[in-house]
Design a protein around this motif. Structure first.
Motif, PDB file in Angstrom:
ATOM      1  N   ASP A 137     -10.510  20.077   7.446  1.00 33.32           N
ATOM      2  CA  ASP A 137     -11.414  18.906   7.866  1.00 33.32           C
ATOM      3  C   ASP A 137     -10.769  17.471   7.684  1.00 33.32           C
ATOM      4  OD1 ASP A 137     -11.662  18.767   4.851  1.00 33.32           O
ATOM      5  OD2 ASP A 137     -13.787  18.914   5.113  1.00 33.32           O
ATOM      6  N   GLY A 138      -9.553  17.519   6.787  1.00 37.80           N
ATOM      7  CA  GLY A 138      -8.734  16.169   6.695  1.00 37.80           C
ATOM      8  C   GLY A 138      -9.687  15.558   5.134  1.00 37.80           C
ATOM      9  N   SER A 139     -10.393  16.310   4.523  1.00 33.74           N
ATOM     10  CA  SER A 139     -10.749  15.560   3.446  1.00 33.74           C
ATOM     11  C   SER A 139      -9.816  15.393   2.238  1.00 33.74           C
ATOM     12  CB  SER A 139     -11.923  16.444   2.890  1.00 33.74           C
ATOM     13  OG  SER A 139     -11.464  17.756   2.603  1.00 33.74           O
ATOM     14  N   ASP A 140      -8.560  16.031   2.635  1.00 39.25           N
ATOM     15  CA  ASP A 140      -7.617  15.512   1.517  1.00 39.25           C
ATOM     16  C   ASP A 140      -6.726  14.623   1.850  1.00 39.25           C
ATOM     17  OD1 ASP A 140      -6.448  17.320   3.382  1.00 39.25           O
ATOM     18  OD2 ASP A 140      -5.354  18.585   1.957  1.00 39.25           O
ATOM     19  N   TYR A 141      -6.935  13.778   2.877  1.00 42.02           N
ATOM     20  CA  TYR A 141      -6.005  12.746   3.313  1.00 42.02           C
ATOM     21  C   TYR A 141      -5.607  11.840   2.321  1.00 42.02           C
ATOM     22  CZ  TYR A 141      -4.438   8.944   6.254  1.00 42.02           C
ATOM     23  OH  TYR A 141      -3.239   7.850   6.658  1.00 42.02           O
ATOM     24  N   TYR A 142      -6.247  11.428   1.423  1.00 39.94           N
ATOM     25  CA  TYR A 142      -5.939  10.279   0.398  1.00 39.94           C
ATOM     26  C   TYR A 142      -5.236  11.171  -0.720  1.00 39.94           C
ATOM     27  CZ  TYR A 142      -7.729   6.626   3.042  1.00 39.94           C
ATOM     28  OH  TYR A 142      -7.665   5.582   3.767  1.00 39.94           O
ATOM     29  N   GLU A 143      -5.368  12.253  -0.974  1.00 40.05           N
ATOM     30  CA  GLU A 143      -4.656  13.118  -2.027  1.00 40.05           C
ATOM     31  C   GLU A 143      -3.045  13.187  -1.287  1.00 40.05           C
ATOM     32  OE1 GLU A 143      -7.684  14.008  -1.141  1.00 40.05           O
ATOM     33  OE2 GLU A 143      -8.648  14.235  -3.177  1.00 40.05           O
ATOM     34  N   CYS A 144      -3.040  13.526  -0.178  1.00 42.80           N
ATOM     35  CA  CYS A 144      -1.953  13.537   0.657  1.00 42.80           C
ATOM     36  C   CYS A 144      -1.071  11.968   0.608  1.00 42.80           C
ATOM     37  CB  CYS A 144      -1.800  13.758   2.015  1.00 42.80           C
ATOM     38  SG  CYS A 144      -2.566  15.474   2.282  1.00 42.80           S
ATOM     39  N   TRP A 145      -1.790  11.139   0.717  1.00 42.05           N
ATOM     40  CA  TRP A 145      -1.376   9.566   0.758  1.00 42.05           C
ATOM     41  C   TRP A 145      -0.863   9.430  -0.540  1.00 42.05           C
ATOM     42  CZ3 TRP A 145      -2.116   5.719   4.445  1.00 42.05           C
ATOM     43  CH2 TRP A 145      -1.648   4.465   4.245  1.00 42.05           C
ATOM     44  N   VAL A 146      -1.548   9.747  -2.029  1.00 45.93           N
ATOM     45  CA  VAL A 146      -1.046   9.444  -3.208  1.00 45.93           C
ATOM     46  C   VAL A 146       0.264  10.331  -3.672  1.00 45.93           C
ATOM     47  CG1 VAL A 146      -1.495   9.908  -5.653  1.00 45.93           C
ATOM     48  CG2 VAL A 146      -3.238   8.777  -4.035  1.00 45.93           C
ATOM     49  N   ALA A 147       0.391  11.616  -2.918  1.00 46.35           N
ATOM     50  CA  ALA A 147       1.410  12.414  -2.824  1.00 46.35           C
ATOM     51  C   ALA A 147       2.574  12.018  -2.378  1.00 46.35           C
ATOM     52  CB  ALA A 147       1.301  14.063  -2.562  1.00 46.35           C
ATOM     53  N   ALA A 148       2.384  11.348  -1.139  1.00 38.23           N
ATOM     54  CA  ALA A 148       3.457  10.658  -0.288  1.00 38.23           C
ATOM     55  C   ALA A 148       4.122   9.268  -1.041  1.00 38.23           C
ATOM     56  CB  ALA A 148       3.018  10.083   0.944  1.00 38.23           C
ATOM     57  N   LEU A 149       3.017   8.587  -1.666  1.00 38.65           N
ATOM     58  CA  LEU A 149       3.416   7.364  -2.434  1.00 38.65           C
ATOM     59  C   LEU A 149       4.195   7.699  -3.519  1.00 38.65           C
ATOM     60  CD1 LEU A 149       3.456   4.582  -2.858  1.00 38.65           C
ATOM     61  CD2 LEU A 149       1.037   4.572  -3.953  1.00 38.65           C
ATOM     62  N   SER A 150       3.892   8.892  -4.332  1.00 35.65           N
ATOM     63  CA  SER A 150       4.396   9.249  -5.619  1.00 35.65           C
ATOM     64  C   SER A 150       5.838   9.804  -5.345  1.00 35.65           C
ATOM     65  CB  SER A 150       3.776  10.309  -6.424  1.00 35.65           C
ATOM     66  OG  SER A 150       2.413   9.962  -6.783  1.00 35.65           O
ATOM     67  N   ARG A 151       5.890  10.471  -4.354  1.00 34.74           N
ATOM     68  CA  ARG A 151       7.157  11.283  -3.695  1.00 34.74           C
ATOM     69  C   ARG A 151       8.180   9.938  -3.478  1.00 34.74           C
ATOM     70  NH1 ARG A 151       7.305  14.707   1.371  1.00 34.74           N
ATOM     71  NH2 ARG A 151       9.310  14.207   1.949  1.00 34.74           N
ATOM     72  N   ILE A 152       7.887   8.921  -2.468  1.00 36.87           N
ATOM     73  CA  ILE A 152       8.855   7.979  -1.944  1.00 36.87           C
ATOM     74  C   ILE A 152       9.170   7.188  -3.202  1.00 36.87           C
ATOM     75  CG2 ILE A 152       6.827   6.147  -1.258  1.00 36.87           C
ATOM     76  CD1 ILE A 152       8.800   5.808   1.341  1.00 36.87           C
ATOM     77  N   LEU A 153       8.544   6.939  -4.189  1.00 38.87           N
ATOM     78  CA  LEU A 153       8.832   6.123  -5.234  1.00 38.87           C
ATOM     79  C   LEU A 153       9.812   6.788  -6.317  1.00 38.87           C
ATOM     80  CD1 LEU A 153       5.480   4.601  -6.281  1.00 38.87           C
ATOM     81  CD2 LEU A 153       7.208   3.357  -5.110  1.00 38.87           C
ATOM     82  N   ALA A 154       9.499   8.171  -6.262  1.00 38.09           N
ATOM     83  CA  ALA A 154      10.622   9.012  -6.852  1.00 38.09           C
ATOM     84  C   ALA A 154      11.779   9.296  -6.164  1.00 38.09           C
ATOM     85  CB  ALA A 154      10.012  10.278  -7.187  1.00 38.09           C
ATOM     86  N   GLU A 155      11.644   9.244  -4.784  1.00 41.58           N
ATOM     87  CA  GLU A 155      12.999   9.436  -4.008  1.00 41.58           C
ATOM     88  C   GLU A 155      13.691   7.984  -3.948  1.00 41.58           C
ATOM     89  OE1 GLU A 155      11.721  10.767  -0.200  1.00 41.58           O
ATOM     90  OE2 GLU A 155      11.278  12.911  -0.836  1.00 41.58           O
ATOM     91  N   LEU A 156      13.143   6.948  -4.066  1.00 45.80           N
ATOM     92  CA  LEU A 156      13.956   5.632  -4.407  1.00 45.80           C
ATOM     93  C   LEU A 156      14.295   5.214  -5.613  1.00 45.80           C
ATOM     94  CD1 LEU A 156      11.655   3.729  -1.481  1.00 45.80           C
ATOM     95  CD2 LEU A 156      14.004   4.819  -1.244  1.00 45.80           C
ATOM     96  N   SER A 157      13.891   6.148  -6.493  1.00 49.23           N
ATOM     97  CA  SER A 157      14.284   6.014  -7.961  1.00 49.23           C
ATOM     98  C   SER A 157      13.694   4.782  -8.525  1.00 49.23           C
ATOM     99  CB  SER A 157      15.985   5.772  -8.230  1.00 49.23           C
ATOM    100  OG  SER A 157      16.775   6.948  -7.936  1.00 49.23           O
ATOM    101  N   ILE A 158      12.385   4.475  -7.976  1.00 48.65           N
ATOM    102  CA  ILE A 158      11.510   3.492  -8.406  1.00 48.65           C
ATOM    103  C   ILE A 158      11.004   3.722  -9.790  1.00 48.65           C
ATOM    104  CG2 ILE A 158       9.644   2.002  -8.028  1.00 48.65           C
ATOM    105  CD1 ILE A 158      11.904   1.326  -6.308  1.00 48.65           C
ATOM    106  N   VAL A 159      10.694   5.221  -9.865  1.00 43.99           N
ATOM    107  CA  VAL A 159      10.037   5.675 -11.032  1.00 43.99           C
ATOM    108  C   VAL A 159      10.570   7.126 -11.003  1.00 43.99           C
ATOM    109  CG1 VAL A 159       7.906   6.643  -9.731  1.00 43.99           C
ATOM    110  CG2 VAL A 159       7.706   6.095 -12.061  1.00 43.99           C
ATOM    111  N   ARG A 160      10.542   7.708 -12.128  1.00 43.58           N
ATOM    112  CA  ARG A 160      11.163   9.198 -12.257  1.00 43.58           C
ATOM    113  C   ARG A 160       9.992  10.200 -12.287  1.00 43.58           C
ATOM    114  NH1 ARG A 160      13.868   8.535 -18.125  1.00 43.58           N
ATOM    115  NH2 ARG A 160      12.081  10.060 -18.185  1.00 43.58           N
ATOM    116  N   GLY A 161      10.124  11.194 -11.666  1.00 44.98           N
ATOM    117  CA  GLY A 161       9.256  12.233 -11.217  1.00 44.98           C
ATOM    118  C   GLY A 161       8.559  12.653 -12.733  1.00 44.98           C
TER     119      GLY A 161
END
Length: 115
Positions: free
Chosen positions: A56-80
């Protein structure tokens, strides 16, 4: 996306304050040049189409936060592992916060007194 709630003017509305905050942080990071929209779209798309999503897409913003966390880690802005520790601290703070009170990182019982 059709499952996102929208207001009368067609603008997105958020079910919880943290969703709006995650959205705003992403927009601000993009505006500051941390990542391009195409980079963001690629990472968010990967999260949205991963197996196990809510139908039902109810986890859309959980995906959003996961994506934000991931991109920040991939760009070495923050460590995983820093993200993992902070996520755990917020979870402990949420569990230690009385119902109806704001969740504050200072409520983390393990992190009390930590610098």
């Amino acid at each position: 996306m059709p499952e996102l709630p929208v207001g009368g003017d067609g603008a997105p509305v958020f079910a919880e304050p943290w969703q709006a905050e995650a959205f705003a942080m992403t927009v601000r990071l993009h505006e500051r040049g941390v990542f391009s929209w195409s980079e963001w779209a690629e990472v968010l798309s990967q999260e949205l189409y991963r197996p196990g999503r809510c139908a039902d897409g109810s986890d859309y913003y959980e995906c959003w936060v996961a994506a934000l966390s991931r991109i920040l880690a991939e760009l070495s802005i923050v460590r995983g592992d820093d993200l993992d520790h902070l996520t755990a601290a917020w979870q402990r703070a949420a569990e230690a916060t009385p119902h109806g009170k704001p969740i504050l990182l200072e409520n983390d019982p393990i992190g009390k007194g930590a610098a």
